[in-house]
Design an enzyme around this catalytic site. Structure first.
Site, mmCIF file in Angstrom:
data_model
loop_
_atom_site.group_PDB
_atom_site.id
_atom_site.type_symbol
_atom_site.label_atom_id
_atom_site.label_comp_id
_atom_site.label_asym_id
_atom_site.label_seq_id
_atom_site.Cartn_x
_atom_site.Cartn_y
_atom_site.Cartn_z
ATOM 1 N N ASP A 21 0.898 -0.894 -0.303
ATOM 2 C CA ASP A 21 0.009 0.039 0.236
ATOM 3 C C ASP A 21 0.912 1.217 -0.237
ATOM 4 O OD1 ASP A 21 -2.181 1.776 0.496
ATOM 5 O OD2 ASP A 21 -3.059 0.992 1.932
ATOM 6 N N ASP A 116 -3.311 2.449 -5.615
ATOM 7 C CA ASP A 116 -2.229 2.251 -5.242
ATOM 8 C C ASP A 116 -2.015 1.032 -4.089
ATOM 9 O OD1 ASP A 116 -4.593 3.333 -3.194
ATOM 10 O OD2 ASP A 116 -2.394 4.039 -1.555
ATOM 11 N N GLU A 117 -3.391 -0.298 -4.141
ATOM 12 C CA GLU A 117 -2.544 -0.950 -2.945
ATOM 13 C C GLU A 117 -3.472 -2.206 -3.871
ATOM 14 O OE1 GLU A 117 -6.355 -0.396 -0.396
ATOM 15 O OE2 GLU A 117 -6.172 -1.989 0.844
HETATM 16 MG MG MG Z 1 -2.356 4.149 0.624
#
Ligand code: MG
Length: 418
Positions: A21, A116-117
């Protein structure tokens, strides 16, 4: 009570799931591109006086109590010295693509949880890596070096534990949960950490004096079921760190749909068609993004009594353009609706049996002009938001809902991919 080894012996002993993340993603990109922002509180999402909410806040800003999802004006009140940035989704998308390209170098089993993960699993390619732990650390170093962004990594035997491990590692750390440590690790965590326990469920549980995950273990499954119904079983297992969910690894999507549920039922024909046009436009835009064409266009209506009807049409030539999709959808819509003319609570449109452009000789058939127009439209919308350009028919929505289309009339607009 059964021990977890007795329930899922295989998963626990053999899986290795890594959760990756990026930290304060949008804000970190802004800082990376504008080093003057380094060390300052940064709020991405809009300017202080604007409507809307913060999309991401840097860790420096979080110290003042601001967080993503908070209205911008409130962020400003709490932290007036913060640098407010509107943000550039296109830019973040480019970083995100690079991020996933790096991850896919290590394993094909990558689930895109968000921009983003990601979840990664090494179970299928264990023979390639002598040490999963070392590989997870290497991925962290690679992302940091190649993207220049801070990333947190958690590793464990399943998805929920890996995600919670990342949370512990934040910001910028690595945390690996060893088998056998689950109980100690989970015990003190707050119940809000478990996905699926929303604000309402939290209130109910806290009334029962259940605050930590260990408190939740004391509730019998029967009690949970009487409180939350069907989702209780998953909750019961997740709270014990038992999670047999597999990664949702993306193949090609099978269909795209866009649907809108109205807060108040609508029976105005023109208004319904305006909504339909808007949904077709959204659908077309999603198809273009994936460079796919739909062979089947399906329209779904739900009446005020919750009864749903749908009509699907298989086309000779697959479609991608807004105008063509709308033409087909409109026809189906009118066939379904004109007979009853009842008020509707939901309108939806779906494109399925998707094909790639290279399988078609469409470019001889479809006009290049429309293609160029669509591309230009997509670029403008990517930059300024979908609502920045609307067709004449969609504009009617803007007139009916001048303040904010999402308030008052529309309960929710959902995008579904399957
Ligand atoms: Mg994040």
């Amino acid at each position: 009570m059964l021990k977890r080894e007795e329930i899922f012996p295989v998963f626990r002993k053999t899986r290795y799931v890594v959760h990756v993340d990026l930290d304060a993603f949008f804000a970190s990109v802004e800082v990376l591109l504008n080093p003057e922002l380094k060390g300052k509180p940064v709020v991405v999402g809009g300017l202080p006086h604007e409507r809307g909410v913060a999309a991401t806040c840097s860790y420096e800003a979080r110290k003042y109590g601001v967080h993503s999802g908070m209205p911008l004006r409130q962020c400003y009140k709490l932290c007036p010295q913060a640098v407010f940035v509107r943000g550039n989704y296109h830019l973040y998308q480019a970083f995100s693509e690079k991020f996933f390209r790096i991850l896919r170098e290590y394993t094909p089993d990558v689930e895109e949880a968000s921009l983003d993960e990601a979840y990664l699993e090494f179970t299928r390619c264990r023979h390639l890596y002598p040490s999963f732990s070392e590989t997870a650390r290497e991925i962290k170093r690679r992302v940091e070096k190649d993207l220049g962004l801070s990333v947190s990594v958690g590793a464990a035997s399943n998805k929920i534990l890996a995600k919670l491990a990342t949370k512990k590692a934040k910001p910028g750390g690595f945390f690996e949960l060893q088998p056998g440590e689950e109980e100690e690790f989970l015990r003190e965590l707050d119940i809000s950490e478990i996905p699926g326990i929303g604000p309402k469920a939290q209130v109910m549980l806290r009334l029962l004096n259940v605050h930590k995950i260990a408190d939740l273990w004391k509730l019998p499954l029967g009690t949970l079921r009487s409180l939350f119904g069907a989702p209780s079983d998953e909750l019961y297992l997740l709270s014990r760190g038992i999670d047999c969910r597999l990664l949702e690894v993306e193949g090609k999507p099978e269909s795209f749909s866009r649907e809108t549920t109205f807060l108040q039922d609508i029976w105005d024909r023109e208004l319904l068609l305006a909504h339909l046009a808007y949904l077709c436009d959204r659908l077309a835009s999603a198809l273009r993004r994936e460079k796919l064409y739909a062979r089947v266009v399906e329209v779904k209506l739900r009446y005020s009594d919750f009864k749903a009807v749908s009509r699907r049409r298989r086309l000779l030539l697959p479609v991608q353009e807004t105008s063509r999709i709308y033409r087909v959808a409109r026809e189906s819509f009118l066939e379904l609706w004109e007979g009853s003319r009842l008020a509707l609570r939901l309108v939806g449109v779906k494109g399925s049996e998707l094909v790639e452009a290279r399988h078609l000789s469409l470019f001889e058939i479809y006009s290049e002009r429309e293609e160029r127009l669509s591309q230009a439209l997509d670029r403008v919308r990517e930059k300024y938001g979908f609502g920045s350009v609307l067709t004449v028919r969609e504009k009617m929505l803007g007139e009916v809902y001048p303040e904010d289309r999402s308030r008052g009339f529309i309960l929710k607009t959902a995008s579904l991919t399957r």
